[in-house]
Scaffold this active site. Structure first.
Site, short mmCIF file in Angstrom:
data_model
loop_
_atom_site.label_atom_id
_atom_site.label_comp_id
_atom_site.label_asym_id
_atom_site.label_seq_id
_atom_site.Cartn_x
_atom_site.Cartn_y
_atom_site.Cartn_z
N HIS A 153 -15.96 52.89 -5.37
CA HIS A 153 -17.15 53.15 -5.09
C HIS A 153 -18.05 53.40 -6.18
CE1 HIS A 153 -16.52 57.47 -6.15
NE2 HIS A 153 -15.18 57.46 -5.42
N CYS A 169 -9.83 57.93 -6.79
CA CYS A 169 -10.51 56.78 -6.51
C CYS A 169 -11.25 56.06 -7.74
CB CYS A 169 -11.88 56.99 -5.59
SG CYS A 169 -11.42 57.36 -3.95
#
Length: 193
Positions: A153, A169
């Site tokens: 992301h 992440c």
């Protein structure tokens, strides 16, 4: 089969991180050289092992790079931030979903680790420029089709690229994840080392 082909066939896939940049690269254009000196995490076309499937994503966490394989032996390399310490995620996944300006909900483990920071968002934060997932998110799913809770992301902290700071992440600068998002279809294989 020549000697090089035999050697490449004998190398396990997990050896990939040490061989990502093994091939000689063509001399970059002067503008690309200058950009790389200023920003080592800027998107750059590089040589990689030729046996990675075209279209796949390969992440070498210890080097803070994500590679989008665009041709046999060629990839676009992007800088990433990865999980800190014990939160580094490694494995094989598939892009199961893509979202523009995604909403974000911290995991129960994140809330437990830092209740003051994450507890207020237990019901979620809407997408937008202040959302920690940034402009785009690629959701990684395991072989059984389950959401891994790991995302590739964007970020509201572009200075974190090149560091181990996330909750697992893979963060990219917003402009980089927007570029990758346009090229990656759902179903893309992802290998994280």
């Amino acid at each position: 089969m020549n000697r090089r082909q035999m050697l490449m066939a004998a190398l396990p896939l997990v050896a990939a991180p040490t061989l990502v940049m093994a091939q000689a690269q063509p001399a970059p254009k002067p503008a690309a050289k200058a950009e790389a000196r200023r920003d080592p995490y800027a998107p750059t076309e590089v040589a990689i092992r030729p046996d990675f499937e075209v279209g796949s994503i390969v992440v070498v966490s210890k080097d803070f790079f994500l590679y989008h394989v665009v041709a046999p032996g060629r990839a676009i390399r992007y800088g990433v931030a990865v999980g800190k310490d014990e939160l580094v995620w490694k494995g094989r996944a598939t892009v199961g979903r893509k979202t523009e300006w995604p909403s974000w909900t911290p995991t129960p483990a994140m809330i437990k680790r830092k209740p003051a920071q994450y507890g207020k968002w237990a019901d979620g934060m809407p997408g937008g420029p202040t959302n920690p997932l940034g402009a785009r998110a690629l959701y990684l799913y395991d072989a059984k089709g389950n959401d891994t809770a790991i995302r590739i992301h964007g970020t509201t902290e572009p200075g974190s690229i090149g560091r181990a700071v996330s909750n697992g992440c893979l963060r990219m600068r917003n402009e980089a994840v927007m570029d990758l998002y346009e090229q990656i279809p759902v179903g893309t294989p992802v290998y994280v080392y």
